[in-house]
Design a protein around this motif. Structure first.
Motif, PDB file in Angstrom:
ATOM      1  N   ASP A   1       0.847  -1.177   0.000  1.00 23.83           N
ATOM      2  CA  ASP A   1       0.000   0.000   0.000  1.00 23.83           C
ATOM      3  C   ASP A   1       0.893   1.240   0.000  1.00 23.83           C
ATOM      4  O   ASP A   1       1.891   1.298   0.727  1.00 23.83           O
ATOM      5  N   VAL A   2       0.530   2.220  -0.826  1.00 20.34           N
ATOM      6  CA  VAL A   2       1.372   3.419  -0.886  1.00 20.34           C
ATOM      7  C   VAL A   2       0.504   4.657  -1.109  1.00 20.34           C
ATOM      8  O   VAL A   2      -0.427   4.650  -1.912  1.00 20.34           O
ATOM      9  N   ASN A   3       0.823   5.694  -0.361  1.00 24.74           N
ATOM     10  CA  ASN A   3       0.128   6.968  -0.493  1.00 24.74           C
ATOM     11  C   ASN A   3       0.767   7.758  -1.628  1.00 24.74           C
ATOM     12  O   ASN A   3       1.970   8.009  -1.619  1.00 24.74           O
ATOM     13  N   THR A   4      -0.008   8.136  -2.612  1.00 26.11           N
ATOM     14  CA  THR A   4       0.518   8.815  -3.795  1.00 26.11           C
ATOM     15  C   THR A   4      -0.160  10.171  -3.982  1.00 26.11           C
ATOM     16  O   THR A   4      -1.213  10.449  -3.402  1.00 26.11           O
ATOM     17  N   PHE A   5       0.446  10.973  -4.854  1.00 25.68           N
ATOM     18  CA  PHE A   5      -0.025  12.338  -5.096  1.00 25.68           C
ATOM     19  C   PHE A   5      -0.105  12.562  -6.601  1.00 25.68           C
ATOM     20  O   PHE A   5       0.844  13.054  -7.218  1.00 25.68           O
ATOM     21  N   PRO A   6      -1.233  12.179  -7.211  1.00 26.98           N
ATOM     22  CA  PRO A   6      -1.325  12.123  -8.669  1.00 26.98           C
ATOM     23  C   PRO A   6      -1.523  13.460  -9.375  1.00 26.98           C
ATOM     24  O   PRO A   6      -1.402  13.525 -10.598  1.00 26.98           O
ATOM     25  N   ALA A   7      -1.837  14.502  -8.653  1.00 31.10           N
ATOM     26  CA  ALA A   7      -2.119  15.796  -9.291  1.00 31.10           C
ATOM     27  C   ALA A   7      -1.093  16.837  -8.859  1.00 31.10           C
ATOM     28  O   ALA A   7      -0.256  16.596  -7.983  1.00 31.10           O
ATOM     29  N   LYS A   8      -1.146  17.992  -9.498  1.00 28.14           N
ATOM     30  CA  LYS A   8      -0.246  19.081  -9.139  1.00 28.14           C
ATOM     31  C   LYS A   8      -0.480  19.501  -7.699  1.00 28.14           C
ATOM     32  O   LYS A   8      -1.618  19.641  -7.252  1.00 28.14           O
ATOM     33  N   MET A   9       0.605  19.710  -6.976  1.00 31.01           N
ATOM     34  CA  MET A   9       0.509  20.112  -5.574  1.00 31.01           C
ATOM     35  C   MET A   9       0.700  21.618  -5.454  1.00 31.01           C
ATOM     36  O   MET A   9       1.690  22.156  -5.951  1.00 31.01           O
ATOM     37  N   LYS A  10      -0.250  22.263  -4.798  1.00 36.33           N
ATOM     38  CA  LYS A  10      -0.203  23.715  -4.666  1.00 36.33           C
ATOM     39  C   LYS A  10      -0.115  24.102  -3.192  1.00 36.33           C
ATOM     40  O   LYS A  10      -0.965  23.743  -2.396  1.00 36.33           O
ATOM     41  N   VAL A  11       0.948  24.821  -2.875  1.00 35.99           N
ATOM     42  CA  VAL A  11       1.137  25.366  -1.535  1.00 35.99           C
ATOM     43  C   VAL A  11       1.590  26.808  -1.688  1.00 35.99           C
ATOM     44  O   VAL A  11       2.536  27.098  -2.430  1.00 35.99           O
ATOM     45  N   SER A  12       0.914  27.714  -1.023  1.00 34.70           N
ATOM     46  CA  SER A  12       1.326  29.115  -1.055  1.00 34.70           C
ATOM     47  C   SER A  12       1.348  29.673   0.357  1.00 34.70           C
ATOM     48  O   SER A  12       0.501  29.321   1.191  1.00 34.70           O
ATOM     49  N   ILE A  13       2.328  30.519   0.619  1.00 38.64           N
ATOM     50  CA  ILE A  13       2.481  31.146   1.932  1.00 38.64           C
ATOM     51  C   ILE A  13       2.353  32.649   1.757  1.00 38.64           C
ATOM     52  O   ILE A  13       3.113  33.258   0.988  1.00 38.64           O
ATOM     53  N   ASP A  14       1.354  33.217   2.409  1.00 37.91           N
ATOM     54  CA  ASP A  14       1.028  34.643   2.237  1.00 37.91           C
ATOM     55  C   ASP A  14       0.881  34.989   0.756  1.00 37.91           C
ATOM     56  O   ASP A  14       1.328  36.052   0.299  1.00 37.91           O
ATOM     57  N   GLY A  15       0.305  34.082  -0.007  1.00 37.94           N
ATOM     58  CA  GLY A  15       0.051  34.312  -1.424  1.00 37.94           C
ATOM     59  C   GLY A  15       1.211  33.979  -2.339  1.00 37.94           C
ATOM     60  O   GLY A  15       1.054  33.998  -3.566  1.00 37.94           O
ATOM     61  N   LYS A  16       2.370  33.668  -1.796  1.00 36.51           N
ATOM     62  CA  LYS A  16       3.532  33.322  -2.618  1.00 36.51           C
ATOM     63  C   LYS A  16       3.571  31.817  -2.834  1.00 36.51           C
ATOM     64  O   LYS A  16       3.630  31.046  -1.880  1.00 36.51           O
ATOM     65  N   GLU A  17       3.557  31.406  -4.101  1.00 31.72           N
ATOM     66  CA  GLU A  17       3.518  29.986  -4.417  1.00 31.72           C
ATOM     67  C   GLU A  17       4.861  29.322  -4.148  1.00 31.72           C
ATOM     68  O   GLU A  17       5.915  29.812  -4.560  1.00 31.72           O
ATOM     69  N   MET A  18       4.816  28.192  -3.452  1.00 35.23           N
ATOM     70  CA  MET A  18       5.999  27.384  -3.193  1.00 35.23           C
ATOM     71  C   MET A  18       6.113  26.294  -4.259  1.00 35.23           C
ATOM     72  O   MET A  18       5.094  25.787  -4.748  1.00 35.23           O
ATOM     73  N   GLN A  19       7.333  25.919  -4.599  1.00 33.14           N
ATOM     74  CA  GLN A  19       7.554  24.936  -5.652  1.00 33.14           C
ATOM     75  C   GLN A  19       7.801  23.546  -5.055  1.00 33.14           C
ATOM     76  O   GLN A  19       8.719  23.373  -4.246  1.00 33.14           O
ATOM     77  N   PRO A  20       6.986  22.547  -5.454  1.00 32.53           N
ATOM     78  CA  PRO A  20       7.191  21.192  -4.937  1.00 32.53           C
ATOM     79  C   PRO A  20       8.537  20.628  -5.351  1.00 32.53           C
ATOM     80  O   PRO A  20       8.975  20.801  -6.486  1.00 32.53           O
ATOM     81  N   GLY A  21       9.196  19.964  -4.426  1.00 28.94           N
ATOM     82  CA  GLY A  21      10.494  19.374  -4.705  1.00 28.94           C
ATOM     83  C   GLY A  21      11.648  20.346  -4.548  1.00 28.94           C
ATOM     84  O   GLY A  21      12.795  19.934  -4.357  1.00 28.94           O
TER      85      GLY A  21
ATOM     86  N   LYS B   1       2.129  34.819   7.744  1.00 34.63           N
ATOM     87  CA  LYS B   1       0.924  34.714   8.568  1.00 34.63           C
ATOM     88  C   LYS B   1       0.038  33.520   8.218  1.00 34.63           C
ATOM     89  O   LYS B   1      -0.658  32.990   9.080  1.00 34.63           O
ATOM     90  N   SER B   2       0.038  33.111   6.940  1.00 33.92           N
ATOM     91  CA  SER B   2      -0.929  32.073   6.557  1.00 33.92           C
ATOM     92  C   SER B   2      -0.383  31.171   5.456  1.00 33.92           C
ATOM     93  O   SER B   2       0.550  31.531   4.732  1.00 33.92           O
ATOM     94  N   ILE B   3      -0.984  30.013   5.339  1.00 34.89           N
ATOM     95  CA  ILE B   3      -0.625  29.053   4.304  1.00 34.89           C
ATOM     96  C   ILE B   3      -1.893  28.497   3.679  1.00 34.89           C
ATOM     97  O   ILE B   3      -2.888  28.261   4.370  1.00 34.89           O
ATOM     98  N   SER B   4      -1.876  28.333   2.359  1.00 32.48           N
ATOM     99  CA  SER B   4      -2.984  27.715   1.628  1.00 32.48           C
ATOM    100  C   SER B   4      -2.471  26.447   0.952  1.00 32.48           C
ATOM    101  O   SER B   4      -1.385  26.449   0.360  1.00 32.48           O
ATOM    102  N   ILE B   5      -3.260  25.385   1.037  1.00 28.01           N
ATOM    103  CA  ILE B   5      -2.849  24.078   0.524  1.00 28.01           C
ATOM    104  C   ILE B   5      -3.948  23.521  -0.367  1.00 28.01           C
ATOM    105  O   ILE B   5      -5.130  23.552  -0.021  1.00 28.01           O
ATOM    106  N   ASP B   6      -3.542  23.009  -1.525  1.00 30.03           N
ATOM    107  CA  ASP B   6      -4.462  22.311  -2.424  1.00 30.03           C
ATOM    108  C   ASP B   6      -3.725  21.087  -2.959  1.00 30.03           C
ATOM    109  O   ASP B   6      -2.974  21.168  -3.935  1.00 30.03           O
ATOM    110  N   ILE B   7      -3.905  19.967  -2.292  1.00 28.39           N
ATOM    111  CA  ILE B   7      -3.173  18.747  -2.625  1.00 28.39           C
ATOM    112  C   ILE B   7      -4.121  17.558  -2.619  1.00 28.39           C
ATOM    113  O   ILE B   7      -4.913  17.383  -1.691  1.00 28.39           O
ATOM    114  N   THR B   8      -4.026  16.755  -3.667  1.00 33.32           N
ATOM    115  CA  THR B   8      -4.816  15.528  -3.761  1.00 33.32           C
ATOM    116  C   THR B   8      -3.929  14.335  -3.434  1.00 33.32           C
ATOM    117  O   THR B   8      -2.846  14.183  -3.992  1.00 33.32           O
TER     118      THR B   8
END
Length: 208
Positions: free
Chosen positions: A34-54, A163-170
């Motif tokens: 069994d393995v947890n996978t991440f099949p879609a684009k991962m979006k993380v932003s901190i105070d509106g600034k997008e962070m790059q996965p990897g 101050k804040s973080i937004s996450i959109d990860i599948t």
């Protein structure tokens, strides 16, 4: 998916062309887990600034699907090193909409570092947890999903005034995921000695 099979076949073909011999009839060792996978684009932003996965971040191996925003809570060094005061706040305040930011560089005490690792894996109060990682980001395998997000962020990518973080990860937990290790050998000068070469996939996660 299918990338791991393609790369395993490529390695096996290279082994064959270089004269590396298989153990038995095949270079492959088939297995499933069994393995947890991440099949879609991962979006993380901190105070509106997008962070790059990897590059800026990787996710915790047991990360669930998450689409939410959290207020960041970064304990100062005084609170971080006072685990009694931290636990008092942890138990008696509402942290459900906040993400704890753990900066291990703020303490040299190994016991305190272990305390926060236990908080990381046993969290029942914070909406999520972020670890600040001073060294290379490493992705590992999760075989289950937890119920809160964990983000591992490069320490140099974090603005301590954020101050804040937004996450959109599948996240998708794949049951009995089929994979294969690749293994072969080259005989040494003496009959009881040889070199073994392998490419093993049972320690890797799938990122993005």
């Amino acid at each position: 998916f299918g990338g791991s099979d393609k790369s395993a076949k490529y390695i096996a073909d290279e082994f064959k062309s270089l004269g590396v011999k298989p153990f038995g009839k095949s270079y492959f060792q088939d297995f499933s887990y069994d393995v947890n996978t991440f099949p879609a684009k991962m979006k993380v932003s901190i105070d509106g600034k997008e962070m790059q996965p990897g590059t800026d971040f990787v996710v915790g191996q047991m990360m669930p699907t998450t689409k939410a925003s959290y207020e960041l809570f970064l304990p100062d060094s005084l609170l971080l090193n006072d685990t009694v005061a931290f636990m008092t706040r942890y138990l008696f305040e509402d942290w459900s909409k906040k993400m704890l930011v753990i900066d291990y560089a703020q303490t040299a005490n190994k016991e305190i570092k272990m305390f926060y690792i236990k908080v990381l894996y046993g969290n029942t109060r914070f909406g999520g947890i972020m670890e600040l990682i001073p060294e290379e980001l490493v992705m590992s395998v999760g075989k289950i999903q937890q119920d809160y997000p964990v983000i591992k962020l490069k320490r140099e990518s974090f603005d301590r005034s954020a101050k804040s973080i937004s996450i959109d990860i599948t996240a998708k937990l794949k049951k009995n995921f089929s994979a294969k290790n690749v293994i072969g050998y080259v005989e040494g000068k003496n009959p009881d000695k040889y070199f073994v070469f392998c490419g093993h996939y049972d320690h890797l996660g799938t990122l993005g």
